[in-house]
Design a protein around this motif. Structure first.
Motif, PDB file in Angstrom:
ATOM      1  N   UNK A   1       0.844  -1.196   0.000  1.00 27.34           N
ATOM      2  CA  UNK A   1       0.000   0.000   0.000  1.00 27.34           C
ATOM      3  C   UNK A   1       0.880   1.248   0.000  1.00 27.34           C
ATOM      4  N   UNK A   2       1.935   1.212   0.828  1.00 30.89           N
ATOM      5  CA  UNK A   2       2.852   2.359   0.877  1.00 30.89           C
ATOM      6  C   UNK A   2       3.587   2.499  -0.460  1.00 30.89           C
TER       7      UNK A   2
ATOM      8  N   UNK B   1      -5.589  -1.858  -5.833  1.00 31.95           N
ATOM      9  CA  UNK B   1      -5.094  -0.730  -5.053  1.00 31.95           C
ATOM     10  C   UNK B   1      -5.874  -0.503  -3.773  1.00 31.95           C
TER      11      UNK B   1
ATOM     12  N   UNK C   1      -6.689  -0.771  -0.263  1.00 28.91           N
ATOM     13  CA  UNK C   1      -5.922  -1.277   0.873  1.00 28.91           C
ATOM     14  C   UNK C   1      -6.790  -2.111   1.814  1.00 28.91           C
TER      15      UNK C   1
ATOM     16  N   UNK D   1       2.571   1.720  -3.358  1.00 32.31           N
ATOM     17  CA  UNK D   1       1.682   2.265  -4.386  1.00 32.31           C
ATOM     18  C   UNK D   1       1.461   3.759  -4.214  1.00 32.31           C
ATOM     19  N   UNK D   2       1.650   4.265  -2.997  1.00 32.50           N
ATOM     20  CA  UNK D   2       1.431   5.689  -2.758  1.00 32.50           C
ATOM     21  C   UNK D   2       2.702   6.490  -2.981  1.00 32.50           C
TER      22      UNK D   2
END
Lengths: 335, 306
Positions: free
Chosen positions: A142-143, A333, A335, A145-146
């Motif tokens: 998740x991180x 995507x 989360x 992807x950000x």
């Protein structure tokens, strides 16, 4: 629908998409209001000599109407003529040929890294004996992807090239100088794969066959590699098209950060110079690769997963194949 | 394959829930104060995300209130200073306060992402709605448009459009918006297809409601919930894409503070002043993470409501 019909239909569909994409890109780049070629090439800042610029202008037949221009561009395309760069005056085909191999190597290495990361993260998230490690590995994608790709690249550059001096930031060290850009690309690309693998592994470890294998005394490493991971990789296969797209688009950023001279760099320079012919060629090349990879995934999926084969061919709707059906970004995507 | 059902589940639940309204007894939770109920379930990370977005909102509405310095004010004696109490993010090569530049850049970057999402959501869901509702050749045409838009990876597609439109924050936003149209179209289409086959839509037809009434009164309100959660997701994407375009120099021209551009400017000094790239970069990451966190909250809230 028979298997051959399905195959032909799917191939025809892909060819149509490629052709329509060509029309779309051509019209967006050359025929939108304004004068995309003349204003850019007859420009005091343009480094091309005046004579050559005039020749390129004549080459693009700006006096003809849109349909004729399109027709000329298509005929030239079939003769292998991709036109001339407005920024450098060089033939577009040459620019593409020079950059392609480098980007392909970069993307290939990045794919290897990405798969390794994804498997490692997924295994940690599902199997690690410590709760904190499982939680951390679960959040990591998740991180990732950000995080913008350029930030990953710049941090790697700062830490490994400048602070630790493991890599040179200037000299070309052959294979070694591929490692940091490939890692940059791999971080973003591995995240969706890891998420799908985590989901798949959780599901696989919940299946009764794992209990049976354990009861039979099969070692855990074989249960993971030979059974659970195998099952979990099948859904991850639908991401293959997306992955290739990300690799090709991400190479623009990675090559810009690391000053490499591949296709991504050519693209970056072409967009900066608003160099239509080069942008068109690069984008079409990527679109063709992307579409063919998606086609291949769709065709291979039933071969690899026999359960899908029955469904896809039996339902009679050839276009609704797994890869086409899956809104990957929506799914992955979240989360 | 669990994927398609996952995206459709909320819409179906929503459609059979409030619209019919025949079985209120089954739903013990009264829809009176959803925000209070929501606030009670928030964890620490959720509060941080909400708080961070709050600060961002303040930075957009009144950047002068948060920023201690003028983002464009050059201070020759103060160049490339390390982070300190006076300059938490340090100062750049012209002595400008980096934190003030990040704060003043918030409005531009977030605003551009909002424009992008609005274009994607507006055009995309309209196309999807029309395609699913009218079917036949309309659906065929829209599906081909979607295929074309999806055949080019998003970032590259937005670059093509930037080449056609020229540079600038607004043009980058429009480009990212067009690049995200197909995602919305596809989702909206599949949502509408699910809803329009439900019995209550059929009943509405039978009572004699016109197709416009059915479309906007019944089908649309019941199919947009999945699209809304996609909007939040795409908002995060847009921030990343716009930052990437502006990092490459296709967005706002320098001295303007735009997040991607700030990182690109700091890049020249990465050896001596790494904070100039890393700190604005972290702000981007936190923003995208907070948005996805908060959007997940609303999604789970919807799911518990049904």
């Amino acid at each position: 629908m028979s298997r051959t019909q399905f195959l032909l239909r799917r191939i025809g569909q892909s060819l149509l998409v490629i052709a329509l994409t060509y029309v779309f890109v051509f019209y967006v780049l050359f025929l939108l209001p304004g004068d995309p070629i003349e204003s850019r090439i007859v420009n005091p800042q343009n480094p091309i000599p005046a004579e050559q610029a005039a020749a390129i202008l004549a080459y693009y037949n700006l006096d003809r109407n849109g349909l004729e221009q399109f027709w000329i561009s298509v005929t030239r395309l079939f003769q292998g003529d991709l036109g001339f760069s407005l920024g450098t005056g060089r033939p577009v085909a040459e620019l593409i040929r020079d950059g392609f191999a480098e980007t392909l190597t970069l993307a290939g290495l990045a794919l290897v890294f990405a798969l390794a990361f994804a498997v490692a993260i997924a295994a940690t998230a599902v199997l690690a004996p410590w709760r904190w490690a499982r939680g951390l590995a679960d959040k990591l994608p998740v991180v990732a992807l950000a995080t913008p790709g350029f930030l990953v690249g710049l941090v790697l550059l700062q830490v490994f090239a400048y602070q630790l001096s493991w890599f040179s930031s200037i000299r070309d060290e052959g294979f070694k100088s591929l490692i940091l850009p490939a890692l940059t690309l791999a971080v973003g690309v591995s995240a969706p794969i890891a998420q799908v693998l985590i989901q798949g592994l959780r599901q696989a470890y919940g299946e009764p066959f794992v209990t049976v294998l354990r009861a039979k005394g099969v070692p855990e490493s074989r249960i993971f590699g030979g059974h659970a991971l195998k099952n979990a990789s099948i859904p991850a296969l639908t991401l293959f098209g997306l992955t290739v797209g990300e690799l090709l688009a991400g190479s623009v950023i990675a090559e810009a950060v690391f000053n490499r001279s591949g296709l991504g760099f050519v693209t970056e320079q072409a967009v900066r110079a608003q160099d239509g012919p080069v942008v068109q060629a690069v984008v079409m090349l990527v679109a063709i690769i992307f579409t063919l990879v998606n086609l291949l995934t769709d065709l291979l999926y039933p071969v690899i997963d026999k359960r899908i084969a029955a469904k896809t061919l039996g339902s009679g709707t050839g276009s609704r194949t797994p890869a086409a059906d899956l809104d990957t970004r929506q799914e992955v995507l979240t989360p | 394959m669990s994927q398609p059902t996952l995206t459709q589940a909320p819409a179906v639940g929503n459609a059979t829930g409030p619209e019919r309204g025949t079985t209120p007894a089954v739903r013990p939770r009264r829809p009176g104060r959803p925000l209070v109920a929501l606030a009670r379930r928030l964890g620490a990370a959720d509060w941080i995300a909400v708080g961070f977005l709050g600060i961002l909102l303040l930075a957009i509405a009144a950047p002068g209130l948060l920023a201690a310095y003028d983002p464009l004010e050059v201070s020759p004696g103060n160049t490339l200073q390390a982070p300190s109490l006076a300059h938490p993010f340090g100062t750049d090569y012209l002595g400008r306060d980096a934190l003030s530049r990040v704060i003043h850049g918030t409005g531009r970057t977030i605003g551009a992402s909002l424009v992008a999402v609005a274009i994607g959501l507006g055009a995309g869901s309209l196309l999807g709605l029309v395609a699913a509702y009218f079917g036949r050749w309309v659906d065929g045409v829209v599906s081909r448009i979607v295929d074309v838009l999806l055949s080019i990876p998003g970032l590259l597609l937005s670059m093509v459009i930037v080449v056609a439109l020229g540079f600038g924050t607004l043009n980058a936003a429009i480009a990212v918006g067009i690049a995200s149209v197909a995602t919305f179209t596809r989702l909206m289409r599949s949502e509408v297809l699910t809803v329009r086959n439900l019995p209550f839509v059929e009943s509405a037809h039978h009572i004699g409601a016109g197709s416009k009434t059915v479309l906007f009164r019944h089908v649309l309100p019941n199919s947009y919930s999945a699209v809304l959660s996609m909007t939040a997701l795409q908002f995060g994407h847009s921030i990343l894409w716009i930052a990437a375009l502006s990092f490459l120099g296709y967005g706002a021209p320098p001295p303007q503070p735009e997040w991607g551009l700030l990182v690109a400017e700091g890049r020249e000094y990465i050896v001596s002043s790494p904070w100039l790239t890393v700190l604005p970069g972290i702000v981007i990451v936190l923003t995208v993470l907070s948005i996805s966190r908060v959007s997940a909250l609303f999604r789970t809230n919807q799911e518990t409501k049904k």
